[in-house]
Structures are given as C-alpha cells and as structure tokens.
Scaffold this motif. Structure first.
Motif, PDB file in Angstrom:
ATOM      1  N   GLU A 181     -13.389 -14.036-126.334  1.00 21.19           N
ATOM      2  CA  GLU A 181     -14.157 -12.782-126.333  1.00 21.19           C
ATOM      3  C   GLU A 181     -13.809 -12.040-127.618  1.00 21.19           C
ATOM      4  O   GLU A 181     -12.676 -12.094-128.097  1.00 21.19           O
ATOM      5  CB  GLU A 181     -13.795 -11.928-125.109  1.00 21.19           C
ATOM      6  N   TYR A 182     -14.804 -11.355-128.182  1.00 23.75           N
ATOM      7  CA  TYR A 182     -14.520 -10.509-129.342  1.00 23.75           C
ATOM      8  C   TYR A 182     -13.545  -9.413-128.955  1.00 23.75           C
ATOM      9  O   TYR A 182     -13.578  -8.920-127.823  1.00 23.75           O
ATOM     10  CB  TYR A 182     -15.802  -9.845-129.837  1.00 23.75           C
ATOM     11  N   TYR A 183     -12.727  -9.025-129.905  1.00 28.39           N
ATOM     12  CA  TYR A 183     -11.780  -7.948-129.650  1.00 28.39           C
ATOM     13  C   TYR A 183     -12.366  -6.626-130.137  1.00 28.39           C
ATOM     14  O   TYR A 183     -12.909  -6.552-131.250  1.00 28.39           O
ATOM     15  CB  TYR A 183     -10.442  -8.234-130.344  1.00 28.39           C
ATOM     16  N   PRO A 198     -11.630 -13.028-121.294  1.00 29.17           N
ATOM     17  CA  PRO A 198     -10.634 -12.108-121.852  1.00 29.17           C
ATOM     18  C   PRO A 198     -11.229 -10.710-122.018  1.00 29.17           C
ATOM     19  O   PRO A 198     -12.409 -10.572-122.351  1.00 29.17           O
ATOM     20  CB  PRO A 198     -10.296 -12.729-123.216  1.00 29.17           C
ATOM     21  N   ASN A 199     -10.392  -9.720-121.772  1.00 27.15           N
ATOM     22  CA  ASN A 199     -10.833  -8.331-121.890  1.00 27.15           C
ATOM     23  C   ASN A 199     -10.722  -7.879-123.345  1.00 27.15           C
ATOM     24  O   ASN A 199      -9.633  -7.635-123.849  1.00 27.15           O
ATOM     25  CB  ASN A 199      -9.970  -7.449-120.974  1.00 27.15           C
ATOM     26  N   GLY A 200     -11.865  -7.748-123.984  1.00 29.27           N
ATOM     27  CA  GLY A 200     -11.906  -7.376-125.400  1.00 29.27           C
ATOM     28  C   GLY A 200     -11.503  -5.941-125.660  1.00 29.27           C
ATOM     29  O   GLY A 200     -11.389  -5.530-126.809  1.00 29.27           O
ATOM     30  N   LEU A 201     -11.287  -5.179-124.579  1.00 25.64           N
ATOM     31  CA  LEU A 201     -10.870  -3.784-124.770  1.00 25.64           C
ATOM     32  C   LEU A 201      -9.408  -3.569-124.362  1.00 25.64           C
ATOM     33  O   LEU A 201      -8.946  -2.431-124.310  1.00 25.64           O
ATOM     34  CB  LEU A 201     -11.760  -2.855-123.939  1.00 25.64           C
ATOM     35  N   LEU A 256     -23.867  -7.551-140.933  1.00 28.09           N
ATOM     36  CA  LEU A 256     -22.588  -8.250-141.080  1.00 28.09           C
ATOM     37  C   LEU A 256     -21.422  -7.330-140.702  1.00 28.09           C
ATOM     38  O   LEU A 256     -20.445  -7.745-140.088  1.00 28.09           O
ATOM     39  CB  LEU A 256     -22.456  -8.718-142.539  1.00 28.09           C
ATOM     40  N   GLU A 257     -21.567  -6.041-141.042  1.00 24.47           N
ATOM     41  CA  GLU A 257     -20.509  -5.055-140.785  1.00 24.47           C
ATOM     42  C   GLU A 257     -20.277  -4.841-139.289  1.00 24.47           C
ATOM     43  O   GLU A 257     -19.210  -4.404-138.874  1.00 24.47           O
ATOM     44  CB  GLU A 257     -20.839  -3.693-141.430  1.00 24.47           C
ATOM     45  N   ASP A 258     -21.284  -5.151-138.485  1.00 18.39           N
ATOM     46  CA  ASP A 258     -21.151  -4.924-137.032  1.00 18.39           C
ATOM     47  C   ASP A 258     -20.365  -6.041-136.344  1.00 18.39           C
ATOM     48  O   ASP A 258     -19.989  -5.902-135.180  1.00 18.39           O
ATOM     49  CB  ASP A 258     -22.533  -4.843-136.365  1.00 18.39           C
ATOM     50  N   VAL A 259     -20.161  -7.158-137.022  1.00 18.30           N
ATOM     51  CA  VAL A 259     -19.495  -8.300-136.373  1.00 18.30           C
ATOM     52  C   VAL A 259     -17.996  -7.995-136.264  1.00 18.30           C
ATOM     53  O   VAL A 259     -17.358  -7.658-137.269  1.00 18.30           O
ATOM     54  CB  VAL A 259     -19.670  -9.613-137.188  1.00 18.30           C
ATOM     55  N   PRO A 260     -17.438  -8.095-135.047  1.00 17.51           N
ATOM     56  CA  PRO A 260     -15.992  -7.858-134.922  1.00 17.51           C
ATOM     57  C   PRO A 260     -15.210  -8.837-135.794  1.00 17.51           C
ATOM     58  O   PRO A 260     -15.662  -9.962-136.038  1.00 17.51           O
ATOM     59  CB  PRO A 260     -15.719  -8.116-133.437  1.00 17.51           C
ATOM     60  N   THR A 261     -14.061  -8.399-136.261  1.00 15.27           N
ATOM     61  CA  THR A 261     -13.267  -9.261-137.152  1.00 15.27           C
ATOM     62  C   THR A 261     -12.137  -9.943-136.389  1.00 15.27           C
ATOM     63  O   THR A 261     -11.408 -10.751-136.943  1.00 15.27           O
ATOM     64  CB  THR A 261     -12.659  -8.429-138.293  1.00 15.27           C
ATOM     65  N   LYS A 262     -11.990  -9.570-135.118  1.00 18.27           N
ATOM     66  CA  LYS A 262     -10.925 -10.170-134.296  1.00 18.27           C
ATOM     67  C   LYS A 262     -11.492 -10.644-132.971  1.00 18.27           C
ATOM     68  O   LYS A 262     -12.540 -10.157-132.519  1.00 18.27           O
ATOM     69  CB  LYS A 262      -9.829  -9.146-134.025  1.00 18.27           C
TER      70      LYS A 262
END
Ligand code: F6R
Length: 241
Positions: A68-70, A102-105, A172-178
């Motif tokens: 899951e994205y973080y 997984p809890n991304g928050l 592109l800026e909206d894509v999580p980096t983790k």
C-alpha cells in the motif's frame, strides 16, 4: 519455475483466475495474497465471473495484499485499498474482517509492519500469492537494491516506479514516494506463487527473472529459489523465454 506461455492478456487472466479458483475449491479457508496494478485486473474480472456463476465462495478466504502507498488515505481513489475494493472485493463474498491491506496512514510504521507479519503468521501463512512484476524487476514494492529486505517494511519508491505509476494519478507530483510492502521473505514464504506478466515492456525483465543471476538488484530473480512458482506470460512478455 513452471512456465505457462499463452497467446494474450485474456488467456493469462483466465489461467491465473483458474489457479486461484482451484486453490479456493481445494481449501475454502485459503489465505490468498493479492496484488494491484494493471496486470491482475483481468484476473480479478475473471474471478468475479467465476463467483457470479456460483462456482466458488470466498466466505472463508483470508486475504493479504502485497503493499500500500504510504501517506495515502484508504478512501483515496489511488490507494490500493480502493483498488482492491473496486476491482474485486466489492463483487465477491469475502468478509471485510478477513481483508488485510497495510495501513498507509499508520503513525507507527514499524509497528504496522510487525503487526502485518504477525497477522500473516497467525492466519497460518499465505497459501497462494499472486504477483505482478515492475519493469525494474520489483515484486510487491521490493525495489532493486543492494540487499533483500526480508519482512514487511517501509520503502522509498524508485523514480522509474513513481513514473510508471503516475499514469494513475493526475500528476507526477501526486504519486506517493513511499510505500509499505511485504518483504522478500514474506513473499517467498507463500506456499505457492503465481507471477503474471503481459506486454512487450515486460519481456526483458522476464528473461532476466528466469535466466539471470539471483540478485537484490532484480528482486524477482529470487523466485528462482522457490519450489512452487508458476510464471504465466503472454506471447509478448514471454518472447525471450
Ligand atoms: C502491486 C505490486 C507491484 C506491481 C508491479 C506491476 O501490488 O506489488 O509489484 O505488480 O508494479 O504493475 P503493473 O501490473 O501495473 O505493470
């Protein structure tokens, strides 16, 4: 590695869904590991068809998603939570309490990762794990690096992954980096693994996954060491194997 080469995306989706169907028929309380991304969408569509024909029930199935994205809300349309609900879970009879992503928050990420591992263990381990593969050879979000990360962990996404995934986001800026991802050992502990790949853009990485050296620089190469991996490719992604 058991290799199944089929003509096109539709056929690989049917084949992967058939293996998942058989797993659930054989063991109705199976623990299934699911993936997101473009590749499994056809597999999920076919699973929904199978379910609608009353051929299978997911009532007793437990699921664990790879990643899951973080830093992303589960209600966000780009979260993997949202993806799974909209591409599979809302259309089958899996119980909400049996779904694990997984809890991304999570505020305490380390704790979240440990608990995810514990939940998999308590469920009896993953019976069948479905995988896609990134163009850089990642599985889950285990990105190419110097050493394999064993367990569920927080990952810094590589630029090429961020770029590849930006197709789902407004910019592109909206894509999580983790992201939070199962580790390589978590994946390798699954009793059975299906890896699906489609399209020309995956052809080279599939060749290296099957014939290349086993290295954390190409995380999927570790699958060569697993006893029960089925690689399902279409003509384009399988053209070098
Ligand atoms: C998704 C995941 C990733 C994808 C991979 C391929 O849960 O774990 O490893 O499987 O990025 O993505 P697609 O299928 O979009 O090419």
């Amino acid at each position: 590695m058991n290799i199944i080469k089929l003509r096109n995306y539709r056929e690989i989706s049917f084949e992967a869904a058939k293996i998942i169907r058989d797993q659930v028929l054989l063991k109705p309380q199976s623990v299934i590991g699911f993936a997101t991304g473009s590749t499994p969408i056809g597999t999920y569509e076919e699973l929904i068809n199978i379910f609608n024909k009353d051929l299978i029930t997911f009532e007793n199935v437990k699921s664990f998603n790879l990643d899951e994205y973080y830093g992303i809300n589960p209600m966000n349309k780009n979260s993997y939570n949202y993806f799974m609900k909209n591409n599979l879970f809302n259309y089958i009879d899996i119980k909400e309490e049996n779904i694990n992503i997984p809890n991304g928050l999570a505020e305490d990420v380390e704790k979240e990762c440990e608990e995810y591992e514990r939940k998999i263990h308590e469920a009896g381990g993953i019976d069948l794990q479905l995988l896609g593969i990134g163009r850089n050879g990642h599985i889950g979000f285990n990105e190419p690096c110097e050493e394999f990360k064993a367990h569920t962990h927080l990952v810094e996404l590589k630029d090429d992954t961020i770029k590849a995934n930006s197709r789902f986001f407004d910019s592109l800026e909206d894509v999580p980096t983790k992201a939070i991802s199962m580790g390589v050992k978590t994946i390798m502990s699954a009793r059975k693994i299906i890896l699906i790949a489609s399209g020309e853009e995956k052809a080279e990485i599939i060749r290296e996954t099957v014939y290349g050296s086993i290295t954390p620089n190409l995380p999927a190469s570790i699958l060569q060491l697993h006893d029960d991996v089925t690689l399902i490719v279409d003509e384009e992604s399988g053209k070098y194997i």
